[in-house]
Design an enzyme around this catalytic site. Sequence first.
Site, PDB file in Angstrom:
ATOM      1  CD  GLN A 183       3.522 -27.811  -7.139  1.00 49.71           C
ATOM      2  OE1 GLN A 183       2.655 -26.956  -7.287  1.00 49.71           O
ATOM      3  NE2 GLN A 183       3.270 -28.978  -6.595  1.00 49.71           N
ATOM      4  CE  LYS A 216      -1.266 -26.182  -7.248  1.00 51.43           C
ATOM      5  NZ  LYS A 216      -0.085 -26.646  -6.540  1.00 51.43           N
ATOM      6  CG  ASP A 225       0.552 -24.273  -0.553  1.00 49.47           C
ATOM      7  OD1 ASP A 225      -0.521 -24.713  -1.013  1.00 49.47           O
ATOM      8  OD2 ASP A 225       1.653 -24.401  -1.136  1.00 49.47           O
TER       9      ASP A 225
END
Length: 280
Positions: A96, A52, A119
């Site tokens: 994460q 990422k 997200d």
Amino acid sequence: MVLIDGKKVSAEIRSRLTKETAELKSKTGRMPGLATVLVGEDPASAVYVRNKNKICHEIGFQSFEQNLPAETTEAQLLGLIDELNANDAVNGILVQLPLPDHIDSEKILLSIDPEKDVDGFHPINVGKLAIGNALLTPCTPTGIIALLDYYDIEIAGKHAVVLGRSNIVGKPVAHLLLQRHATVTICHSKTANLEQVTRQADILIAAVGRPHFVTSAMVKEGTVVIDVGINRVDGKLTGDVDFTPVSEKAGLITPVPGGVGPMTIALLMENTLKVFKATL
Ligand code: NDP
């Protein structure tokens, strides 16, 4: 049968974002910023986060990489999220998952400013998605819609069957399909006569997490099959769809790897750019 090339579509999205980012940078002198938060040393999570950040740099974003030791306390992590929430250079915050057991993931996700929740997992954004006016929608489901659009697959009026009802894939993709006027059926482990339901699908989304779960008997001729599954069998990545026999019946189908997978990261970057643009 047409093979849906997620790698190609993802690369095209990323190159569009790179161009737009450079233009905005020269106009405003500012650049989008994405913070990734990794707690502990889970090797798979570390690979995801590294990737990422790599893509972040490639596109021209500023990345704020926060790699914390496994013994980080919940209070320390909440403190870091507060700082990132308050930092104007950070447009997106990605924590994460999974987090270590001693940290309450829900509490952490709730602490992220919903406007920086790239997200799309914060309950505020989940609610907005259900209402139909979310700016930030979850990356994998949004990537699936982007693939359907890229291949000019009509969604309105079609019967979309979603296998799986998780909060990260099944439910949000069902909402997005509904917003695009599909007739949506969501199936799960208690669904009766599953094969009868899936055989009605014009668009079949498999997000079950079981290798080769979708057999050719479960799909009708010409169906669009989107395989979200990522399973490791004998060290090899494989999806939820029994690819070879199903591809003989499908109209279009995503491979694993190279289908939905590469889209997730592209849409994460797209979400970050959206937040940045909203601040200009
Ligand atoms: P979950 O395990 O959270 O959900 C799986 C869903 O499948 C559940 O709703 C479950 O039903 C349903 N299910 C399980 N067994 C059956 C069955 N026999 N019949 C019908 N339904 C069943 O998984 P996720 O949604 O998180 O992920 C699904 C897959 O997608 C995984 O392989 C994951 O690795 C992959 N994934 C890929 C991403 C990408 O970027 N490509 C991103 C995210 C996930 P019930 O609710 O009743 O238990």
